[in-house]
Every structure is written in structure tokens, then in C-alpha cells.
Design an enzyme around this catalytic site. Structure first.
Site, PDB file in Angstrom:
ATOM      1  N   SER A 134       1.932  -1.170 -11.059  1.00  0.00           N
ATOM      2  CA  SER A 134       2.655  -1.062  -9.952  1.00  0.00           C
ATOM      3  C   SER A 134       2.530  -2.605  -9.144  1.00  0.00           C
ATOM      4  O   SER A 134       1.472  -2.979  -9.477  1.00  0.00           O
ATOM      5  CB  SER A 134       2.355  -0.133  -9.023  1.00  0.00           C
ATOM      6  OG  SER A 134       2.807  -0.660  -7.535  1.00  0.00           O
ATOM      7  N   ASN A 174       3.294   8.349 -16.780  1.00  0.00           N
ATOM      8  CA  ASN A 174       4.145   7.876 -15.933  1.00  0.00           C
ATOM      9  C   ASN A 174       4.054   8.828 -14.632  1.00  0.00           C
ATOM     10  O   ASN A 174       4.380   8.352 -13.542  1.00  0.00           O
ATOM     11  CB  ASN A 174       5.686   7.825 -16.485  1.00  0.00           C
ATOM     12  CG  ASN A 174       6.794   7.841 -15.258  1.00  0.00           C
ATOM     13  OD1 ASN A 174       6.998   7.038 -14.362  1.00  0.00           O
ATOM     14  ND2 ASN A 174       7.407   9.099 -15.019  1.00  0.00           N
ATOM     15  N   TYR A 220      -3.198   4.303  -2.809  1.00  0.00           N
ATOM     16  CA  TYR A 220      -2.200   4.409  -3.883  1.00  0.00           C
ATOM     17  C   TYR A 220      -2.515   3.145  -4.678  1.00  0.00           C
ATOM     18  O   TYR A 220      -2.540   3.117  -5.965  1.00  0.00           O
ATOM     19  CB  TYR A 220      -0.740   4.529  -3.459  1.00  0.00           C
ATOM     20  CG  TYR A 220       0.275   4.215  -4.598  1.00  0.00           C
ATOM     21  CD1 TYR A 220       0.734   5.341  -5.505  1.00  0.00           C
ATOM     22  CD2 TYR A 220       0.740   2.854  -4.792  1.00  0.00           C
ATOM     23  CE1 TYR A 220       1.690   4.983  -6.558  1.00  0.00           C
ATOM     24  CE2 TYR A 220       1.833   2.573  -5.764  1.00  0.00           C
ATOM     25  CZ  TYR A 220       2.174   3.803  -6.353  1.00  0.00           C
ATOM     26  OH  TYR A 220       3.019   3.502  -7.256  1.00  0.00           O
TER      27      TYR A 220
HETATM   28  N1  LIG Z   1       9.171   4.288  -7.123  1.00  0.00           N
HETATM   29  C1  LIG Z   1       8.676   3.259  -6.911  1.00  0.00           C
HETATM   30  O1  LIG Z   1       8.704   2.502  -6.183  1.00  0.00           O
HETATM   31  C2  LIG Z   1       7.383   2.851  -8.006  1.00  0.00           C
HETATM   32  C3  LIG Z   1       7.023   1.609  -8.192  1.00  0.00           C
HETATM   33  C4  LIG Z   1       6.027   1.145  -8.883  1.00  0.00           C
HETATM   34  C5  LIG Z   1       5.411   2.064  -9.639  1.00  0.00           C
HETATM   35  N2  LIG Z   1       5.849   3.215  -9.762  1.00  0.00           N
HETATM   36  C6  LIG Z   1       5.377   4.243 -10.522  1.00  0.00           C
HETATM   37  O2  LIG Z   1       6.174   4.899 -11.518  1.00  0.00           O
HETATM   38  C7  LIG Z   1       5.858   6.199 -11.989  1.00  0.00           C
HETATM   39  C8  LIG Z   1       6.961   7.143 -11.693  1.00  0.00           C
HETATM   40  O3  LIG Z   1       7.376   7.027 -10.216  1.00  0.00           O
HETATM   41  P1  LIG Z   1       8.943   7.696  -9.706  1.00  0.00           P
HETATM   42  O4  LIG Z   1       9.375   6.630  -8.631  1.00  0.00           O
HETATM   43  O5  LIG Z   1       9.614   7.722 -10.790  1.00  0.00           O
HETATM   44  O6  LIG Z   1       8.432   8.995  -9.125  1.00  0.00           O
HETATM   45  P2  LIG Z   1       9.070  10.233  -8.692  1.00  0.00           P
HETATM   46  O7  LIG Z   1       8.702  11.004  -7.514  1.00  0.00           O
HETATM   47  O8  LIG Z   1      10.775  10.011  -8.764  1.00  0.00           O
HETATM   48  O9  LIG Z   1       8.989  11.094 -10.094  1.00  0.00           O
HETATM   49  C9  LIG Z   1       7.599  11.270 -10.329  1.00  0.00           C
HETATM   50  C10 LIG Z   1       7.536  12.326 -11.402  1.00  0.00           C
HETATM   51  O10 LIG Z   1       6.266  12.797 -11.476  1.00  0.00           O
HETATM   52  C11 LIG Z   1       6.121  14.445 -11.551  1.00  0.00           C
HETATM   53  N3  LIG Z   1       4.862  14.707 -11.183  1.00  0.00           N
HETATM   54  C12 LIG Z   1       4.020  14.613  -9.965  1.00  0.00           C
HETATM   55  N4  LIG Z   1       2.719  15.297  -9.911  1.00  0.00           N
HETATM   56  C13 LIG Z   1       2.756  15.800 -11.302  1.00  0.00           C
HETATM   57  C14 LIG Z   1       1.694  16.087 -12.120  1.00  0.00           C
HETATM   58  N5  LIG Z   1       0.658  16.510 -11.558  1.00  0.00           N
HETATM   59  N6  LIG Z   1       1.819  16.237 -13.459  1.00  0.00           N
HETATM   60  C15 LIG Z   1       3.082  16.050 -14.025  1.00  0.00           C
HETATM   61  N7  LIG Z   1       4.159  15.557 -13.311  1.00  0.00           N
HETATM   62  C16 LIG Z   1       4.031  15.222 -12.008  1.00  0.00           C
HETATM   63  C17 LIG Z   1       7.181  14.788 -10.362  1.00  0.00           C
HETATM   64  O11 LIG Z   1       7.576  16.273 -10.295  1.00  0.00           O
HETATM   65  C18 LIG Z   1       8.320  13.873 -10.600  1.00  0.00           C
HETATM   66  O12 LIG Z   1       9.124  14.393 -11.310  1.00  0.00           O
HETATM   67  C19 LIG Z   1       4.812   6.611 -10.871  1.00  0.00           C
HETATM   68  O13 LIG Z   1       3.300   6.317 -11.803  1.00  0.00           O
HETATM   69  C20 LIG Z   1       4.607   5.494 -10.128  1.00  0.00           C
HETATM   70  O14 LIG Z   1       3.264   5.420  -9.406  1.00  0.00           O
HETATM   71  C21 LIG Z   1       7.080   3.697  -8.915  1.00  0.00           C
END
Ligand SMILES: NC(=O)c1ccc[n+]([C@@H]2O[C@H](COP(=O)([O-])OP(=O)(O)OC[C@H]3O[C@@H](n4cnc5c(N)ncnc54)[C@H](O)[C@@H]3O)[C@@H](O)[C@H]2O)c1
Length: 264
Positions: A140, A88, A153
Site C-alpha cells: 500500500s 490480497n 495498518y
Molecule cells: N482499498 C484501499 O484503499 C487499499 C489501498 C491499498 C492497499 N489495499 C489492500 O488491498 C487488499 C484488498 O483490499 P480491498 O480494498 O479490496 O478490501 P475489501 O474490504 O473490499 O476486500 C477485502 C476482502 O478480504 C476478505 N477478508 C477479510 N478478512 C479475511 C480473512 N481473515 N481471510 C480471508 N479473507 C478475508 C473480506 O471478506 C473481503 O472480501 C488489502 O490487502 C488492502 O490492504 C487496499
């Protein structure tokens, strides 16, 4: 059967945290790993009254050796089984491609792409040793068609898509399912200060709990979907509509729609 266990990266915030809480509510042993140790500490407090339990640790997913050590340590504490890996952790750079440095683009690839590869390698022996294991990769909606102003991205999520499809076929022989979750924009820290043509046209509608619920559904799909071997799990109406639209419309129309949505 001992309690089921799940290893989640990026579990201190957003989608990862919500997923950790949902599975802990359902009695799972949750491995919650992140670079954000303060966030993990508050997660421990939130899990405490729930049926399940949580093991936390600092993990930067770009470090393959640390990833392998963390998974092995977690599995040891989880009774020797790893039912699910949730890849994730991710970051997102928004804006014109040329406005981000090459180093920043590389960092996005390191976390979103190499971090996922590291997770698969680290977890593989444990998943293989656990009957009916599943890998959940966060793709995504930006992997439906290349997204202007999210170009790098979006490309990282095409990688996740391809890797998921291929490995799901390869690892069938090891009784490991590999699935991808496809949210559009979700209200998390990732999108908090983000504004692109697409966020303006489509909004940021999903909540982390919507995605967590879809992850649970992907782990435990209803029988017909398991029989059909569903690999991709879109989240919400908009993503489902965009996915279907791109599947049935000619390439020029898909491009035109995406150009329009991105405000270009
Ligand atoms: N938020 C959106 O709109 C969205 C949409 C589609 C997909 N996603 C995907 O869902 C996943 C989670 O996104 P989110 O929205 O919860 O993001 P977020 O920024 O709220 O949380 C991401 C978490 O990942 C951690 N992180 C970042 N770099 C890291 C690393 N090198 N090692 C370990 N942990 C690390 C951060 O500290 C954070 O706690 C991601 O893969 C994102 O691409 C998000």
C-alpha cells in the site's frame, strides 16, 4: 501447456474480486478464497460466462493449516500447477491509534501480516514446482512513510514490503518472482466509511479495476521491466509521485509532507 492458475485470497470483494474476474476473462483457472461465502457465490455466477473457470472455498487466512489444505486442494483441481499466488486479503483500522483496542490491532496484524506469511508457506511447494511462478503481495502507499491515523495498518504494509523484497531475492533460485502492488486509496468496502486527514487531502480516486490491471501487469511485465527486475508496482499517478518524492527528498521533508497530508 495447461491453463495457468492463480490463487487469490480475499477474492469475494473489492480488489481481489476484480482481479479474479480479470484473470478469468483471460482464461485462467482462478482459485477464489474468502471468509465471505455469499460474495464467493455471486462471483461464481459472474465467472460462468467467461473464458476461464473458478474454484471457490471458505478460507480464513489466519488459519495456516486451512490455508495449506485449500491451496493443495485448488492445485489438484487446477491440473497440478500454481502460477500465481495473490496475497490480497486484508483489513484496515482507521483513526487515532488509542481508539482501537489491542485485540483489534492484533487482528489486523493476524490478517495482513500472518495471513501473508501463511500464504507464502502454503503456496511455496506448488510455486516451486511450477516454472516461472509469481507471488503478488498487496502492499500500500501507506508503506512509503508511516501514516498517522492508519499507524498499525501502515506498519503491517511495511512488513509486506520487507518480506516481498527479501523473498524476491531468496526465491530467485527457485524461479519464483515476488512482487508488491502499491495502491493509494481505492474505492472498495475497505474505504467506504473511512475518513482521515489523508483521504480528505488526497481523495479516494482509484477503482478496483485499476489495481487489478496493475496486478496483471506485474504478473506479465513488459520485457524491459522484467529485465530491470521491477519488484514494486505503484498504482496511479499519486502513488508514483509520492514514491519518487520520498526517494529523493530528505527525511525531514518527507515527514513534513506526510504530516501535512494527514492534517496533523
Ligand atoms: N482499498 C484501499 O484503499 C487499499 C489501498 C491499498 C492497499 N489495499 C489492500 O488491498 C487488499 C484488498 O483490499 P480491498 O480494498 O479490496 O478490501 P475489501 O474490504 O473490499 O476486500 C477485502 C476482502 O478480504 C476478505 N477478508 C477479510 N478478512 C479475511 C480473512 N481473515 N481471510 C480471508 N479473507 C478475508 C473480506 O471478506 C473481503 O472480501 C488489502 O490487502 C488492502 O490492504 C487496499
Amino acid at each position: 501447456m495447461s491453463t495457468r492458475s492463480v490463487f487469490i485470497t480475499g477474492a469475494a470483494a473489492g480488489i481481489g474480486r476484480r482481479t479474479a474476474l480479470l484473470l478469468a476473462e483471460r482464461g485462467w483457472t482462478v482459485g477464489a478464497y474468502d471468509i465471505d461465502e455469499a460474495g464467493l457465490a455471486t462471483l461464481v455466477d459472474e465467472v460462468a460466462p467467461l473464458r476461464g473457470s473458478v474454484v471457490t472455498g471458505r478460507l480464513d487466512v489466519t488459519d495456516a493449516d486451512a490455508f495449506a489444505a485449500a491451496v493443495t486442494d485448488f492445485v489438484g483441481q487446477a491440473g497440478g500447477r500454481l502460477d500465481v499466488l495473490v496475497n490480497n486479503a486484508g483489513i484496515l483500522l482507521a483513526g487515532p491509534f488509542e481508539d482501537s483496542s489491542a485485540a483489534d490491532h492484533h487482528r489486523e496484524v493476524d490478517i495482513n501480516v500472518k495471513g501473508t506469511v501463511n500464504g507464502l508457506h502454503a503456496a511455496y511447494p506448488h510455486l516451486r514446482a511450477t516454472p516461472g511462478a509469481t507471488v503478488v503481495n498487496l502492499a500500500s502507499a501507506s508503506a512509503i512513510y508511516g501514516q498517522a491515523d492508519l499507524a498499525n495498518y501502515s506498519a503491517t504494509k511495511f512488513f509486506v514490503r520487507g518480506l516481498t523484497e527479501a523473498l524476491d531475492i531468496e526465491w530467485k533460485r527457485h524461479d519464483i518472482r515476488v512482487v508488491a502492488i502499491w495502491p493509494l486509496f481505492v474505492q472498495t468496502a475497505m474505504t467506504a466509511n473511512m475518513r482521515t486527514g489523508t483521504t480528505d487531502s488526497l481523495g479516494i480516486r482509484l477503482k478496483p479495476e485499476d489495481v487489478a490491471a496493475k496486478i496483471l501487469e506485474a504478473i506479465e511485465p513488459p520485457k524491459p521491466r522484467r529485465a530491470l527486475h521491477q519488484v514494486h508496482f505503484p498504482v496511479g499517478f499519486q502513488t508514483t509521485a509520492l514514491t519518487l518524492g520520498s526517494r529523493f527528498s530528505p527525511a525531514w521533508l518527507t515527514r513534513a509532507v506526510n504530516k501535512r497530508l494527514a492534517g496533523h
